[in-house]
Design an enzyme around this catalytic site. Structure first.
Site, PDB file in Angstrom:
ATOM      1  NE  ARG A 101     -68.776   4.588 -35.190  1.00  0.00           N
ATOM      2  CZ  ARG A 101     -67.931   4.940 -34.138  1.00  0.00           C
ATOM      3  NH1 ARG A 101     -68.313   5.067 -33.093  1.00  0.00           N
ATOM      4  NH2 ARG A 101     -66.721   5.005 -34.612  1.00  0.00           N
ATOM      5  CE  LYS A 146     -64.408   6.121 -26.176  1.00  0.00           C
ATOM      6  NZ  LYS A 146     -64.213   4.987 -26.998  1.00  0.00           N
ATOM      7  NE  ARG A 179     -66.151   8.052 -35.964  1.00  0.00           N
ATOM      8  CZ  ARG A 179     -65.819   7.971 -34.520  1.00  0.00           C
ATOM      9  NH1 ARG A 179     -66.879   8.252 -33.663  1.00  0.00           N
ATOM     10  NH2 ARG A 179     -64.674   7.897 -34.311  1.00  0.00           N
ATOM     11  NE  ARG A 188     -61.060   4.889 -34.225  1.00  0.00           N
ATOM     12  CZ  ARG A 188     -62.388   4.532 -34.640  1.00  0.00           C
ATOM     13  NH1 ARG A 188     -62.534   4.196 -35.580  1.00  0.00           N
ATOM     14  NH2 ARG A 188     -63.161   4.503 -33.739  1.00  0.00           N
ATOM     15  NE  ARG A 212     -58.812   8.507 -27.698  1.00  0.00           N
ATOM     16  CZ  ARG A 212     -60.244   8.637 -28.049  1.00  0.00           C
ATOM     17  NH1 ARG A 212     -61.008   9.307 -27.690  1.00  0.00           N
ATOM     18  NH2 ARG A 212     -60.518   7.874 -29.316  1.00  0.00           N
TER      19      ARG A 212
HETATM   20  P1  AP5 Z   1     -70.247   4.055 -29.871  1.00  0.00           P
HETATM   21  O1  AP5 Z   1     -71.139   4.185 -28.939  1.00  0.00           O
HETATM   22  O2  AP5 Z   1     -70.114   4.858 -31.178  1.00  0.00           O
HETATM   23  O3  AP5 Z   1     -68.668   3.540 -29.449  1.00  0.00           O
HETATM   24  P2  AP5 Z   1     -67.569   4.569 -28.845  1.00  0.00           P
HETATM   25  O4  AP5 Z   1     -66.934   4.251 -27.814  1.00  0.00           O
HETATM   26  O5  AP5 Z   1     -68.146   6.098 -28.651  1.00  0.00           O
HETATM   27  O6  AP5 Z   1     -66.609   4.594 -30.284  1.00  0.00           O
HETATM   28  P3  AP5 Z   1     -65.805   5.740 -31.060  1.00  0.00           P
HETATM   29  O7  AP5 Z   1     -65.376   4.940 -32.261  1.00  0.00           O
HETATM   30  O8  AP5 Z   1     -66.558   7.027 -31.079  1.00  0.00           O
HETATM   31  O9  AP5 Z   1     -64.538   5.788 -30.044  1.00  0.00           O
HETATM   32  P4  AP5 Z   1     -63.256   6.263 -30.419  1.00  0.00           P
HETATM   33  O10 AP5 Z   1     -62.717   6.461 -28.963  1.00  0.00           O
HETATM   34  O11 AP5 Z   1     -62.501   5.580 -31.257  1.00  0.00           O
HETATM   35  O12 AP5 Z   1     -63.679   7.863 -31.124  1.00  0.00           O
HETATM   36  P5  AP5 Z   1     -63.742   9.194 -30.789  1.00  0.00           P
HETATM   37  O13 AP5 Z   1     -64.537   9.840 -31.848  1.00  0.00           O
HETATM   38  O14 AP5 Z   1     -63.599   9.650 -29.359  1.00  0.00           O
HETATM   39  O15 AP5 Z   1     -70.818   2.454 -30.395  1.00  0.00           O
HETATM   40  C1  AP5 Z   1     -70.026   1.899 -31.573  1.00  0.00           C
HETATM   41  C2  AP5 Z   1     -70.958   1.197 -32.194  1.00  0.00           C
HETATM   42  O16 AP5 Z   1     -71.519   0.039 -31.468  1.00  0.00           O
HETATM   43  C3  AP5 Z   1     -72.298   1.935 -32.893  1.00  0.00           C
HETATM   44  O17 AP5 Z   1     -72.658   1.635 -34.106  1.00  0.00           O
HETATM   45  C4  AP5 Z   1     -73.314   1.679 -31.783  1.00  0.00           C
HETATM   46  O18 AP5 Z   1     -74.542   1.575 -32.243  1.00  0.00           O
HETATM   47  C5  AP5 Z   1     -72.916   0.155 -31.394  1.00  0.00           C
HETATM   48  N1  AP5 Z   1     -73.255  -0.088 -29.764  1.00  0.00           N
HETATM   49  C6  AP5 Z   1     -72.907   0.592 -28.812  1.00  0.00           C
HETATM   50  N2  AP5 Z   1     -73.316  -0.165 -27.754  1.00  0.00           N
HETATM   51  C7  AP5 Z   1     -73.405  -1.438 -28.074  1.00  0.00           C
HETATM   52  C8  AP5 Z   1     -73.905  -2.606 -27.397  1.00  0.00           C
HETATM   53  N3  AP5 Z   1     -73.920  -2.473 -26.024  1.00  0.00           N
HETATM   54  N4  AP5 Z   1     -74.215  -3.671 -28.135  1.00  0.00           N
HETATM   55  C9  AP5 Z   1     -74.371  -3.635 -29.626  1.00  0.00           C
HETATM   56  N5  AP5 Z   1     -73.978  -2.409 -30.324  1.00  0.00           N
HETATM   57  C10 AP5 Z   1     -73.698  -1.496 -29.493  1.00  0.00           C
HETATM   58  O19 AP5 Z   1     -62.281   9.650 -31.491  1.00  0.00           O
HETATM   59  C11 AP5 Z   1     -61.906   9.650 -32.757  1.00  0.00           C
HETATM   60  C12 AP5 Z   1     -60.580  10.328 -33.010  1.00  0.00           C
HETATM   61  O20 AP5 Z   1     -60.444  11.509 -32.486  1.00  0.00           O
HETATM   62  C13 AP5 Z   1     -59.511   9.350 -32.325  1.00  0.00           C
HETATM   63  O21 AP5 Z   1     -58.908   8.368 -32.960  1.00  0.00           O
HETATM   64  C14 AP5 Z   1     -58.371  10.621 -32.100  1.00  0.00           C
HETATM   65  O22 AP5 Z   1     -57.593  10.547 -33.307  1.00  0.00           O
HETATM   66  C15 AP5 Z   1     -59.281  11.853 -31.946  1.00  0.00           C
HETATM   67  N6  AP5 Z   1     -59.368  12.073 -30.632  1.00  0.00           N
HETATM   68  C16 AP5 Z   1     -60.564  12.198 -29.979  1.00  0.00           C
HETATM   69  N7  AP5 Z   1     -60.170  12.468 -28.488  1.00  0.00           N
HETATM   70  C17 AP5 Z   1     -59.043  12.571 -28.259  1.00  0.00           C
HETATM   71  C18 AP5 Z   1     -58.142  12.741 -27.271  1.00  0.00           C
HETATM   72  N8  AP5 Z   1     -58.538  12.880 -25.938  1.00  0.00           N
HETATM   73  N9  AP5 Z   1     -57.002  12.780 -27.502  1.00  0.00           N
HETATM   74  C19 AP5 Z   1     -56.088  12.483 -28.731  1.00  0.00           C
HETATM   75  N10 AP5 Z   1     -56.977  12.568 -29.863  1.00  0.00           N
HETATM   76  C20 AP5 Z   1     -58.339  12.364 -29.594  1.00  0.00           C
HETATM   77 MG    MG Z   2     -67.575   7.833 -29.780  1.00  0.00          MG
END
Ligand code: AP5
Ligand code: MG
Ligand code: ZN
Length: 216
Positions: free
Chosen positions: A130, A16, A163, A174, A91
């Site tokens: 990552r 994402k 992270r 997660r 979410r």
């Molecule tokens: P990346 O692009 O970083 O993936 P992502 O989908 O952004 O993954 P996240 O881990 O950031 O998602 P998340 O939803 O768990 O975390 P968030 O920060 O939103 O890609 C991942 C890896 O793969 C990277 O190394 C990248 O280089 C690689 N990659 C990407 N595309 C690729 C491809 N096509 N091929 C190969 N490699 C690839 O949330 C974190 C925490 O915050 C949550 O757990 C929760 O506690 C809180 N939080 C955030 N938002 C909310 C909400 N709305 N409500 C409640 N709690 C929330």
């Molecule tokens: Mg992310």
């Protein structure tokens, strides 16, 4: 350029953040990541950051009322008049309902919900290697998108770190939280005719091409 309002939906590690950065550049719209907002607040040591970290480190969602208030304020900023790409919000069904209400008065709702699909094994492989820039939040992968210089961000020279929630047991938690609370949004947005499935288990350029096909 016309206004476009997007949501990126998908499990942790779906890509994402990676795709939202590209979409933001190409379409000239702000990338709004609730996870990034929490991490920035934690870096500043704010109360919000410390409160969010408790949940994040357990792989749990931060309570709806906290997240909804933050997004409400962010969407009121002037740069969102051009549109936005939401990454990691909504979410839960409560967050989706709240978003609908926030946009109700603006005359423009969500255009597309891009549902990035990847299998669980791929998620673990992606997240355990990552690296994230501490300064600007840029996203790398040791194998699939390595930085030019080890440990340094290509775009700002900042330090790359792992992270806290990317440890394998937290990743599993997660994924469970995603299945229980976020997956229902697939049916929710399909019901509204907004859901666009994107094959996410492909290289980054191929995923971007799939997204651009949908956006036109
Ligand atoms: P990346 O692009 O970083 O993936 P992502 O989908 O952004 O993954 P996240 O881990 O950031 O998602 P998340 O939803 O768990 O975390 P968030 O920060 O939103 O890609 C991942 C890896 O793969 C990277 O190394 C990248 O280089 C690689 N990659 C990407 N595309 C690729 C491809 N096509 N091929 C190969 N490699 C690839 O949330 C974190 C925490 O915050 C949550 O757990 C929760 O506690 C809180 N939080 C955030 N938002 C909310 C909400 N709305 N409500 C409640 N709690 C929330
Ligand atoms: Mg992310
Ligand atoms: Zn950086």
């Amino acid at each position: 350029m016309h206004k476009i309002n997007l949501i990126l939906l998908g499990p942790p590690g779906a890509g994402k953040g990676t795709q939202a950065d590209r979409i933001s550049e190409i379409y000239g719209i702000p990338h709004i990541s609730t996870g990034d907002i929490f991490r920035e607040n934690l870096k500043k040591g704010s109360e919000l950051g410390l409160r969010a970290k408790e949940y994040m480190d357990r792989g749990e969602l931060v309570p709806d009322e906290v997240v909804i208030g933050i997004v409400h304020d962010r969407l009121a900023e002037p740069d969102c008049e051009r549109g936005f790409v939401l990454d990691g919000f909504p979410r839960t069904v409560a967050q989706a309902d709240a978003l609908k209400e926030m946009l109700a008065g603006t005359g423009r709702g969500i255009d597309h919900v891009l549902n990035i699909r990847v299998p669980d094994e791929v998620v673990v492989e992606r997240l355990t290697a990552r690296r994230t820039c501490r300064a600007c939040g840029a996203i790398y992968h040791l194998v699939f998108n390595p930085p030019k210089e080890e440990g340094r961000c290509d775009s700002c020279g900042g330090e790359l770190y792992v992270r806290d929630d990317d440890r394998e047991e937290t990743v599993r938690a997660r994924l469970e939280e995603y299945e229980a609370k976020t997956q229902p949004l697939i049916a929710y947005y399909r019901g509204e005719g907004l859901l666009r499935d994107i094959e996410g288990d492909a290289d980054m350029e191929a995923v971007l091409a799939n997204i651009r096909k949908v956006l036109g």
